[in-house]
Design a protein around this motif. Structure first.
Motif, PDB file in Angstrom:
ATOM      1  N   SER A 114       0.842  -1.202   0.000  1.00 24.88           N
ATOM      2  CA  SER A 114       0.000   0.000   0.000  1.00 24.88           C
ATOM      3  C   SER A 114       0.870   1.241   0.000  1.00 24.88           C
ATOM      4  N   ARG A 115       0.274   2.338  -0.426  1.00 22.90           N
ATOM      5  CA  ARG A 115       0.972   3.624  -0.432  1.00 22.90           C
ATOM      6  C   ARG A 115      -0.062   4.731  -0.330  1.00 22.90           C
ATOM      7  N   ILE A 116       0.341   5.853   0.253  1.00 22.32           N
ATOM      8  CA  ILE A 116      -0.523   7.019   0.349  1.00 22.32           C
ATOM      9  C   ILE A 116      -0.095   8.007  -0.723  1.00 22.32           C
ATOM     10  N   VAL A 117      -1.023   8.376  -1.593  1.00 22.00           N
ATOM     11  CA  VAL A 117      -0.762   9.337  -2.662  1.00 22.00           C
ATOM     12  C   VAL A 117      -1.810  10.436  -2.568  1.00 22.00           C
ATOM     13  N   GLN A 118      -1.371  11.656  -2.312  1.00 18.71           N
ATOM     14  CA  GLN A 118      -2.243  12.823  -2.199  1.00 18.71           C
ATOM     15  C   GLN A 118      -3.415  12.567  -1.253  1.00 18.71           C
ATOM     16  N   GLY A 119      -3.126  11.992  -0.087  1.00 17.79           N
ATOM     17  CA  GLY A 119      -4.138  11.776   0.939  1.00 17.79           C
ATOM     18  C   GLY A 119      -5.055  10.595   0.702  1.00 17.79           C
ATOM     19  N   VAL A 120      -4.769   9.782  -0.312  1.00 15.42           N
ATOM     20  CA  VAL A 120      -5.579   8.605  -0.609  1.00 15.42           C
ATOM     21  C   VAL A 120      -4.698   7.367  -0.456  1.00 15.42           C
ATOM     22  N   LEU A 121      -5.189   6.382   0.286  1.00 14.54           N
ATOM     23  CA  LEU A 121      -4.460   5.142   0.486  1.00 14.54           C
ATOM     24  C   LEU A 121      -4.805   4.177  -0.637  1.00 14.54           C
ATOM     25  N   HIS A 122      -3.797   3.713  -1.358  1.00 17.52           N
ATOM     26  CA  HIS A 122      -3.968   2.756  -2.444  1.00 17.52           C
ATOM     27  C   HIS A 122      -3.395   1.418  -2.004  1.00 17.52           C
ATOM     28  N   VAL A 123      -4.107   0.347  -2.304  1.00 12.31           N
ATOM     29  CA  VAL A 123      -3.633  -0.998  -1.986  1.00 12.31           C
ATOM     30  C   VAL A 123      -3.513  -1.762  -3.285  1.00 12.31           C
ATOM     31  N   ASP A 124      -2.316  -2.292  -3.543  1.00 13.39           N
ATOM     32  CA  ASP A 124      -2.070  -3.040  -4.771  1.00 13.39           C
ATOM     33  C   ASP A 124      -2.541  -4.472  -4.602  1.00 13.39           C
ATOM     34  N   ALA A 125      -2.863  -5.113  -5.724  1.00 12.21           N
ATOM     35  CA  ALA A 125      -3.271  -6.518  -5.712  1.00 12.21           C
ATOM     36  C   ALA A 125      -2.155  -7.356  -5.126  1.00 12.21           C
ATOM     37  N   GLU A 126      -2.536  -8.399  -4.415  1.00 12.95           N
ATOM     38  CA  GLU A 126      -1.557  -9.288  -3.788  1.00 12.95           C
ATOM     39  C   GLU A 126      -0.695  -9.951  -4.850  1.00 12.95           C
ATOM     40  N   GLN A 127       0.574 -10.100  -4.550  1.00 12.23           N
ATOM     41  CA  GLN A 127       1.528 -10.685  -5.489  1.00 12.23           C
ATOM     42  C   GLN A 127       1.707 -12.167  -5.191  1.00 12.23           C
ATOM     43  N   GLY A 128       1.990 -12.916  -6.230  1.00 16.33           N
ATOM     44  CA  GLY A 128       2.291 -14.335  -6.076  1.00 16.33           C
ATOM     45  C   GLY A 128       3.687 -14.514  -5.509  1.00 16.33           C
TER      46      GLY A 128
END
Length: 186
Positions: A17-31
């Motif tokens: 996950s990362r916070i970009v401009q006050g929004v938390l983004h969660v990436d799809a789980e990796q294999g």
């Protein structure tokens, strides 16, 4: 703060996950080799609502993608609820991340719970807690542990075409926060 706490938890669970401009983004789980895990659930949404939204009077809320079952509705996570009951929300998010115990309702039995334990179960396991209902049912696993409950209203007359039928409203459904009861709602 809220987003950092949420990000820290998600990172501990292996979600990138990362916070970009006050929004938390969660990436799809990796294999295991870093590629997207083909068998993992796909995008759903977690809407995180910081308290400052209410202070500013703004209706804009940050939305970020969370690996989720496509058929599931988004989770609306309000900051005050996160701080008041973090254990519950962490368990619910672990379910969305695919890290939950799964049991089948067909391996459970239906029982009528006593009012006190039903009230306590819903207070601990449902986002909005307990509310009165006419009909109450629980699912017990083979060890006798209550794993889910459902409540329904008294019947109400409903017009279906030319016919008058009785209809029951589904009031609450909840399972243990760390558990998915496959077929529990049917």
């Amino acid at each position: 703060d809220f987003l950092n706490s949420l990000q820290s938890f998600l990172d501990e669970e292996g979600a990138t996950s990362r916070i970009v401009q006050g929004v938390l983004h969660v990436d799809a789980e990796q294999g295991s080799r870093g590629e997207p895990a083909a068998s993992e659930p796909v995008a759903g949404a977690l809407v995180s609502v910081p308290l400052e939204v209410f202070v500013r009077g703004s209706l804009t809320v940050p939305v970020f993608l969370l690996p989720s079952f496509a058929a599931m509705a988004p989770i609306f996570l309000y900051e005050d609820r996160w701080w008041n009951n973090p254990g519950y929300w962490k368990e619910r998010l672990r379910v969305r991340l695919g890290k939950a115990e799964r049991i089948f309702a067909r391996n459970c039995r239906i029982v009528e719970p006593d009012p006190a334990s039903l009230k306590m179960f819903l207070a601990q396991c449902h986002t909005y807690g307990f509310t009165k209902a006419k009909h109450r049912y629980a699912l017990q696993d083979r060890d006798g542990r209550v794993v889910a409950v459902a409540t329904f209203s008294a019947p109400r007359p409903m017009q279906r075409g030319v016919e008058l039928v009785e209809s029951w409203e589904w009031v609450r459904y909840a399972s243990l926060p760390s558990l998915v009861v496959v077929g529990g709602m049917s």
